[in-house]
Design a protein around this motif. Sequence first.
Motif, PDB file in Angstrom:
ATOM      1  N   MET A  14      24.438  51.005  12.144  1.00  0.00           N
ATOM      2  CA  MET A  14      24.896  50.175  13.238  1.00  0.00           C
ATOM      3  C   MET A  14      23.697  49.770  14.081  1.00  0.00           C
ATOM      4  SD  MET A  14      28.044  49.392  14.251  1.00  0.00           S
ATOM      5  CE  MET A  14      28.456  48.661  15.790  1.00  0.00           C
ATOM      6  N   TYR A  15      23.615  48.531  14.427  1.00  0.00           N
ATOM      7  CA  TYR A  15      22.531  48.073  15.270  1.00  0.00           C
ATOM      8  C   TYR A  15      23.077  47.197  16.390  1.00  0.00           C
ATOM      9  CZ  TYR A  15      22.614  43.228  13.724  1.00  0.00           C
ATOM     10  OH  TYR A  15      22.978  41.926  13.502  1.00  0.00           O
ATOM     11  N   PHE A  16      22.261  47.054  17.395  1.00  0.00           N
ATOM     12  CA  PHE A  16      22.565  46.146  18.489  1.00  0.00           C
ATOM     13  C   PHE A  16      21.304  45.345  18.763  1.00  0.00           C
ATOM     14  CE2 PHE A  16      22.228  45.245  23.081  1.00  0.00           C
ATOM     15  CZ  PHE A  16      23.314  44.391  23.208  1.00  0.00           C
ATOM     16  N   ALA A  17      21.455  44.063  18.901  1.00  0.00           N
ATOM     17  CA  ALA A  17      20.325  43.198  19.232  1.00  0.00           C
ATOM     18  C   ALA A  17      20.770  42.213  20.308  1.00  0.00           C
ATOM     19  CB  ALA A  17      19.842  42.440  18.002  1.00  0.00           C
ATOM     20  N   ALA A  18      19.905  42.039  21.280  1.00  0.00           N
ATOM     21  CA  ALA A  18      20.201  41.093  22.358  1.00  0.00           C
ATOM     22  C   ALA A  18      18.928  40.357  22.736  1.00  0.00           C
ATOM     23  CB  ALA A  18      20.757  41.815  23.579  1.00  0.00           C
ATOM     24  N   LEU A  19      19.136  39.192  23.254  1.00  0.00           N
ATOM     25  CA  LEU A  19      18.037  38.366  23.716  1.00  0.00           C
ATOM     26  C   LEU A  19      18.158  38.253  25.231  1.00  0.00           C
ATOM     27  CD1 LEU A  19      16.690  35.379  21.933  1.00  0.00           C
ATOM     28  CD2 LEU A  19      17.329  35.029  24.304  1.00  0.00           C
ATOM     29  N   LEU A  20      17.080  38.583  25.941  1.00  0.00           N
ATOM     30  CA  LEU A  20      17.032  38.416  27.387  1.00  0.00           C
ATOM     31  C   LEU A  20      16.007  37.341  27.689  1.00  0.00           C
ATOM     32  CD1 LEU A  20      16.963  42.058  28.831  1.00  0.00           C
ATOM     33  CD2 LEU A  20      18.838  40.420  28.942  1.00  0.00           C
ATOM     34  N   ALA A  21      16.427  36.333  28.404  1.00  0.00           N
ATOM     35  CA  ALA A  21      15.531  35.231  28.749  1.00  0.00           C
ATOM     36  C   ALA A  21      15.402  35.148  30.262  1.00  0.00           C
ATOM     37  CB  ALA A  21      16.076  33.925  28.191  1.00  0.00           C
ATOM     38  N   ARG A  22      14.167  35.136  30.741  1.00  0.00           N
ATOM     39  CA  ARG A  22      13.933  35.022  32.179  1.00  0.00           C
ATOM     40  C   ARG A  22      13.766  33.551  32.535  1.00  0.00           C
ATOM     41  NH1 ARG A  22       9.052  38.062  35.112  1.00  0.00           N
ATOM     42  NH2 ARG A  22       7.884  36.567  33.858  1.00  0.00           N
ATOM     43  N   THR A  23      14.676  33.070  33.348  1.00  0.00           N
ATOM     44  CA  THR A  23      14.656  31.679  33.779  1.00  0.00           C
ATOM     45  C   THR A  23      14.429  31.637  35.290  1.00  0.00           C
ATOM     46  OG1 THR A  23      17.027  31.580  34.213  1.00  0.00           O
ATOM     47  CG2 THR A  23      16.315  31.089  31.956  1.00  0.00           C
ATOM     48  N   GLU A  24      14.414  30.443  35.843  1.00  0.00           N
ATOM     49  CA  GLU A  24      14.270  30.289  37.293  1.00  0.00           C
ATOM     50  C   GLU A  24      15.402  30.979  38.048  1.00  0.00           C
ATOM     51  OE1 GLU A  24      14.092  26.132  38.142  1.00  0.00           O
ATOM     52  OE2 GLU A  24      12.194  25.869  37.084  1.00  0.00           O
ATOM     53  N   ASP A  25      16.570  31.069  37.422  1.00  0.00           N
ATOM     54  CA  ASP A  25      17.743  31.657  38.061  1.00  0.00           C
ATOM     55  C   ASP A  25      17.911  33.145  37.786  1.00  0.00           C
ATOM     56  OD1 ASP A  25      18.425  29.113  39.025  1.00  0.00           O
ATOM     57  OD2 ASP A  25      19.458  28.634  37.148  1.00  0.00           O
ATOM     58  N   GLY A  26      16.962  33.764  37.111  1.00  0.00           N
ATOM     59  CA  GLY A  26      17.061  35.185  36.778  1.00  0.00           C
ATOM     60  C   GLY A  26      17.190  35.376  35.274  1.00  0.00           C
ATOM     61  N   TRP A  27      17.625  36.550  34.888  1.00  0.00           N
ATOM     62  CA  TRP A  27      17.750  36.883  33.464  1.00  0.00           C
ATOM     63  C   TRP A  27      19.078  36.401  32.901  1.00  0.00           C
ATOM     64  CZ3 TRP A  27      13.778  38.662  30.676  1.00  0.00           C
ATOM     65  CH2 TRP A  27      12.706  39.246  31.356  1.00  0.00           C
TER      66      TRP A  27
END
Length: 180
Positions: free
Chosen positions: A1-14
């Motif tokens: 089992m795996y979990f993968a997520a993408l976090l992107a930092r934008t002008e408005d936050g994550w």
Amino acid sequence: MYFAALLARTEDGWEASDTELDDVETLSDLTDLAREASEEADTVLVLIEQEDAWFGVLRLDGEEDPRIYVSDAAAAARSSYGEILLTDELLGREPGDDDVADLDSLDLDGTEDGEPEDSEEEDEETVASGDAVSHSPVGDRDILADLGVSEKELLALDEGDALSTIAEALGAAEVLETVR
């Protein structure tokens, strides 16, 4: 089992999004996926966790080369998702070195095909050829330092809750939990 997520930092936050890695076969594929998913982001993090055995972080800052950290190289080497992150460079190997076995063929319990090794000569060959992958962390230990997770804190993370701890330090815990 795996979990993968993408976090992107934008002008408005994550911003967070669930990331499917089924069609990702190489680091280049993963890098392209991250860049396409968050074209407007300053910083993009791909967080991967496998069965609470290891976690990995891939970081992209604009058009710079990706930076990578893996908490346990040996555990990640047993995972197809870990293999994506474990580049020759990260493992200290020469790219295209024909003497190095691919990670699929590694037998990390100290035996080959279930048979004990017979001599010190074989042990020396294994280490020299790069077949041995240690259980230590590999990669850029300062990958998150400017975001609030120091090298010491990163190394101290427990694989079971590492991604949540990282997201909390970034101020992105709530957005990560929405995709978990």
